[in-house]
Design a protein around this motif. Structure first.
Motif, PDB file in Angstrom:
ATOM      1  N   PRO A 107       0.828  -1.298   0.259  1.00 28.95           N
ATOM      2  CA  PRO A 107       0.050  -0.028  -0.079  1.00 28.95           C
ATOM      3  C   PRO A 107       1.003   1.323   0.096  1.00 28.95           C
ATOM      4  CG  PRO A 107      -0.562  -1.268   1.812  1.00 28.95           C
ATOM      5  CD  PRO A 107       0.495  -1.996   1.294  1.00 28.95           C
ATOM      6  N   GLN A 108       0.372   2.370  -0.712  1.00 30.56           N
ATOM      7  CA  GLN A 108       0.894   3.667  -0.794  1.00 30.56           C
ATOM      8  C   GLN A 108       0.259   4.470   0.362  1.00 30.56           C
ATOM      9  OE1 GLN A 108       3.434   4.994  -2.288  1.00 30.56           O
ATOM     10  NE2 GLN A 108       4.184   2.829  -2.781  1.00 30.56           N
ATOM     11  N   PRO A 109       0.991   5.052   1.114  1.00 31.77           N
ATOM     12  CA  PRO A 109       0.491   5.919   2.459  1.00 31.77           C
ATOM     13  C   PRO A 109       0.372   7.483   1.943  1.00 31.77           C
ATOM     14  CG  PRO A 109       2.822   5.799   2.771  1.00 31.77           C
ATOM     15  CD  PRO A 109       2.389   4.846   1.500  1.00 31.77           C
ATOM     16  N   SER A 110      -0.475   8.093   2.666  1.00 29.89           N
ATOM     17  CA  SER A 110      -0.835   9.526   2.610  1.00 29.89           C
ATOM     18  C   SER A 110       0.156  10.491   3.127  1.00 29.89           C
ATOM     19  CB  SER A 110      -2.189   9.954   3.200  1.00 29.89           C
ATOM     20  OG  SER A 110      -2.216   9.565   4.457  1.00 29.89           O
ATOM     21  N   GLY A 111       1.211   9.770   3.905  1.00 30.34           N
ATOM     22  CA  GLY A 111       2.077  10.535   4.760  1.00 30.34           C
ATOM     23  C   GLY A 111       2.727   9.842   5.710  1.00 30.34           C
ATOM     24  N   ASP A 112       3.592  10.255   6.685  1.00 28.89           N
ATOM     25  CA  ASP A 112       4.237   9.707   7.760  1.00 28.89           C
ATOM     26  C   ASP A 112       3.421   8.994   8.542  1.00 28.89           C
ATOM     27  OD1 ASP A 112       6.642  10.426   6.435  1.00 28.89           O
ATOM     28  OD2 ASP A 112       7.183  12.104   7.672  1.00 28.89           O
ATOM     29  N   ALA A 113       2.296   9.590   8.943  1.00 31.21           N
ATOM     30  CA  ALA A 113       1.393   9.079   9.975  1.00 31.21           C
ATOM     31  C   ALA A 113       0.369   7.987   9.264  1.00 31.21           C
ATOM     32  CB  ALA A 113       0.356  10.092  10.536  1.00 31.21           C
ATOM     33  N   ASN A 114       0.524   7.764   8.059  1.00 35.17           N
ATOM     34  CA  ASN A 114      -0.368   6.682   7.346  1.00 35.17           C
ATOM     35  C   ASN A 114      -1.865   6.808   7.671  1.00 35.17           C
ATOM     36  OD1 ASN A 114       1.882   5.327   6.439  1.00 35.17           O
ATOM     37  ND2 ASN A 114       2.015   3.792   8.200  1.00 35.17           N
ATOM     38  N   GLU A 115      -2.132   8.265   7.536  1.00 34.58           N
ATOM     39  CA  GLU A 115      -3.828   8.566   7.931  1.00 34.58           C
ATOM     40  C   GLU A 115      -4.636   7.708   6.795  1.00 34.58           C
ATOM     41  OE1 GLU A 115      -1.244  12.334   8.389  1.00 34.58           O
ATOM     42  OE2 GLU A 115      -1.232  10.850   6.945  1.00 34.58           O
ATOM     43  N   PHE A 116      -4.140   7.660   5.411  1.00 37.36           N
ATOM     44  CA  PHE A 116      -4.979   6.826   4.609  1.00 37.36           C
ATOM     45  C   PHE A 116      -3.933   6.062   3.916  1.00 37.36           C
ATOM     46  CE2 PHE A 116      -7.048  10.757   4.853  1.00 37.36           C
ATOM     47  CZ  PHE A 116      -8.318  10.538   5.145  1.00 37.36           C
ATOM     48  N   GLU A 129      -0.574  15.801 -13.496  1.00 39.39           N
ATOM     49  CA  GLU A 129      -1.207  17.056 -13.062  1.00 39.39           C
ATOM     50  C   GLU A 129      -1.552  17.112 -11.609  1.00 39.39           C
ATOM     51  OE1 GLU A 129      -1.721  16.288 -17.486  1.00 39.39           O
ATOM     52  OE2 GLU A 129      -1.947  15.052 -15.556  1.00 39.39           O
ATOM     53  N   LEU A 130      -2.075  16.115 -10.975  1.00 42.09           N
ATOM     54  CA  LEU A 130      -2.570  15.867  -9.529  1.00 42.09           C
ATOM     55  C   LEU A 130      -1.423  16.084  -8.794  1.00 42.09           C
ATOM     56  CD1 LEU A 130      -5.059  13.041  -9.810  1.00 42.09           C
ATOM     57  CD2 LEU A 130      -5.827  15.623  -9.248  1.00 42.09           C
ATOM     58  N   LYS A 131      -0.297  15.495  -9.159  1.00 41.19           N
ATOM     59  CA  LYS A 131       1.121  15.404  -8.342  1.00 41.19           C
ATOM     60  C   LYS A 131       1.608  16.977  -8.201  1.00 41.19           C
ATOM     61  CE  LYS A 131       5.498  12.941  -7.683  1.00 41.19           C
ATOM     62  NZ  LYS A 131       6.143  11.814  -8.286  1.00 41.19           N
ATOM     63  N   THR A 132       1.397  17.688  -9.506  1.00 46.82           N
ATOM     64  CA  THR A 132       1.985  19.044  -9.562  1.00 46.82           C
ATOM     65  C   THR A 132       1.194  19.866  -8.490  1.00 46.82           C
ATOM     66  OG1 THR A 132       2.741  18.604 -11.884  1.00 46.82           O
ATOM     67  CG2 THR A 132       2.344  21.107 -10.962  1.00 46.82           C
ATOM     68  N   LEU A 133      -0.225  19.682  -8.703  1.00 51.71           N
ATOM     69  CA  LEU A 133      -1.213  20.503  -7.600  1.00 51.71           C
ATOM     70  C   LEU A 133      -0.606  20.008  -6.313  1.00 51.71           C
ATOM     71  CD1 LEU A 133      -3.670  22.008  -7.082  1.00 51.71           C
ATOM     72  CD2 LEU A 133      -5.005  19.606  -6.965  1.00 51.71           C
ATOM     73  N   LEU A 134      -0.563  19.041  -5.926  1.00 56.88           N
ATOM     74  CA  LEU A 134      -0.361  18.634  -4.616  1.00 56.88           C
ATOM     75  C   LEU A 134       1.098  19.017  -4.211  1.00 56.88           C
ATOM     76  CD1 LEU A 134      -1.699  15.070  -4.544  1.00 56.88           C
ATOM     77  CD2 LEU A 134      -2.601  16.894  -3.369  1.00 56.88           C
ATOM     78  N   LYS A 135       2.033  19.161  -5.072  1.00 61.85           N
ATOM     79  CA  LYS A 135       3.320  19.554  -4.728  1.00 61.85           C
ATOM     80  C   LYS A 135       3.169  21.286  -4.314  1.00 61.85           C
ATOM     81  CE  LYS A 135       6.704  16.441  -6.822  1.00 61.85           C
ATOM     82  NZ  LYS A 135       7.708  16.434  -7.809  1.00 61.85           N
ATOM     83  N   THR A 136       2.192  22.088  -5.084  1.00 60.71           N
ATOM     84  CA  THR A 136       2.144  23.286  -4.963  1.00 60.71           C
ATOM     85  C   THR A 136       1.618  23.610  -3.389  1.00 60.71           C
ATOM     86  OG1 THR A 136       0.036  23.351  -5.939  1.00 60.71           O
ATOM     87  CG2 THR A 136       1.861  23.977  -7.341  1.00 60.71           C
ATOM     88  N   LYS A 137       0.838  22.579  -2.858  1.00 56.02           N
ATOM     89  CA  LYS A 137       0.188  22.462  -1.727  1.00 56.02           C
ATOM     90  C   LYS A 137       0.920  22.032  -0.559  1.00 56.02           C
ATOM     91  CE  LYS A 137      -3.592  23.945  -3.443  1.00 56.02           C
ATOM     92  NZ  LYS A 137      -4.188  25.358  -3.225  1.00 56.02           N
ATOM     93  N   GLY A 138       2.415  21.743  -0.668  1.00 53.42           N
ATOM     94  CA  GLY A 138       3.337  21.378   0.278  1.00 53.42           C
ATOM     95  C   GLY A 138       3.602  19.694   0.502  1.00 53.42           C
ATOM     96  N   ILE A 149      -0.574   9.266  -5.529  1.00 49.81           N
ATOM     97  CA  ILE A 149      -1.292  10.484  -5.724  1.00 49.81           C
ATOM     98  C   ILE A 149      -2.611  10.305  -4.990  1.00 49.81           C
ATOM     99  CG2 ILE A 149      -2.560  11.828  -7.497  1.00 49.81           C
ATOM    100  CD1 ILE A 149       0.630  11.765  -7.274  1.00 49.81           C
ATOM    101  N   ILE A 150      -3.334   9.156  -5.036  1.00 55.43           N
ATOM    102  CA  ILE A 150      -4.833   8.982  -4.489  1.00 55.43           C
ATOM    103  C   ILE A 150      -4.615   9.183  -3.065  1.00 55.43           C
ATOM    104  CG2 ILE A 150      -6.591   7.357  -4.117  1.00 55.43           C
ATOM    105  CD1 ILE A 150      -5.454   5.895  -6.502  1.00 55.43           C
ATOM    106  N   ALA A 151      -3.717   8.515  -2.353  1.00 54.56           N
ATOM    107  CA  ALA A 151      -3.540   8.727  -0.677  1.00 54.56           C
ATOM    108  C   ALA A 151      -3.327  10.023  -0.375  1.00 54.56           C
ATOM    109  CB  ALA A 151      -2.305   7.762  -0.343  1.00 54.56           C
ATOM    110  N   LYS A 152      -2.581  10.684  -1.070  1.00 55.45           N
ATOM    111  CA  LYS A 152      -2.189  12.254  -0.960  1.00 55.45           C
ATOM    112  C   LYS A 152      -3.180  13.121  -0.979  1.00 55.45           C
ATOM    113  CE  LYS A 152       2.391  11.685  -0.493  1.00 55.45           C
ATOM    114  NZ  LYS A 152       2.975  11.462   0.826  1.00 55.45           N
ATOM    115  N   LEU A 153      -4.036  12.922  -2.260  1.00 52.41           N
ATOM    116  CA  LEU A 153      -5.367  13.432  -2.385  1.00 52.41           C
ATOM    117  C   LEU A 153      -6.282  13.388  -1.493  1.00 52.41           C
ATOM    118  CD1 LEU A 153      -6.608  15.367  -4.604  1.00 52.41           C
ATOM    119  CD2 LEU A 153      -7.131  13.440  -5.860  1.00 52.41           C
TER     120      LEU A 153
END
Length: 167
Positions: A107-116, A129-138, A149-153
């Motif tokens: 599985p791919q995590p949403s971040g270090d805390a594995n929220e999703f 395109e989604l990755k570029t958007l999310l990078k602009t959000k930090g 991308i799905i987990a981060k989104l």
């Protein structure tokens, strides 16, 4: 092609060892669908910062299910803890985006805390395109997969107030 196996119980006590065994057994039956890497996500303790919190525990490994079993054993999870409610997901991968590496295993995590966490079979055509958007959000990325991308989104939509999912 990939193989996905999920497992959930409510008010049925199982040990973490039994849950891991069920996930790995299910995954072994799907191994023919993808054999470059495997992984599972289960309820469990997760070190985050200086404290342990209840979170999703990830076990991922390049290679066949036997390699995943070795990875789980080497990390020595508390297999005796009894969980009355539990969920888990397992994935065997045949790579389409990103090479064969532990970072690219699902599985791919949403971040270090594995929220999703997300497992996925298919191709996300607009992932760049989604990755570029999310990078602009930090957001930062640790894999080369489109699935991350799905987990981060999900995390972005849930926590950053873009969609109100709570009453």
């Amino acid at each position: 092609m990939c193989g996905i196996f999920g497992y959930a119980n409510y008010n049925v006590e199982k040990t973490r060892g039994q849950i891991i065994e069920n996930l790995v057994e299910g995954l072994s039956k799907l191994e023919y669908r993808g054999y470059d890497s495997t992984g599972i996500g289960i309820d469990g303790e997760h070190e985050f910062g200086h404290s342990a919190v209840k979170a999703i525990q990830l076990y991922k490994q390049v290679g066949k299910v036997a390699s995943l079993k070795d990875e789980i054993k080497s990390r020595n999870p508390d297999t005796a803890e009894v969980l009355p409610n539990h969920v888990g997901i397992a994935h065997t991968r045949w790579a389409t985006h990103g090479g064969v590496s532990q970072a690219n295993c699902h599985p791919q995590p949403s971040g270090d805390a594995n929220e999703f966490i997300v497992v996925h079979n298919g191709i996300i055509t607009n992932y760049r395109e989604l990755k570029t958007l999310l990078k602009t959000k930090g957001y930062t990325f640790s894999s080369d997969t489109d699935t991350e991308i799905i987990a981060k989104l999900f995390k972005f939509l849930w926590f950053d107030g873009q969609v109100c999912l709570l009453p």
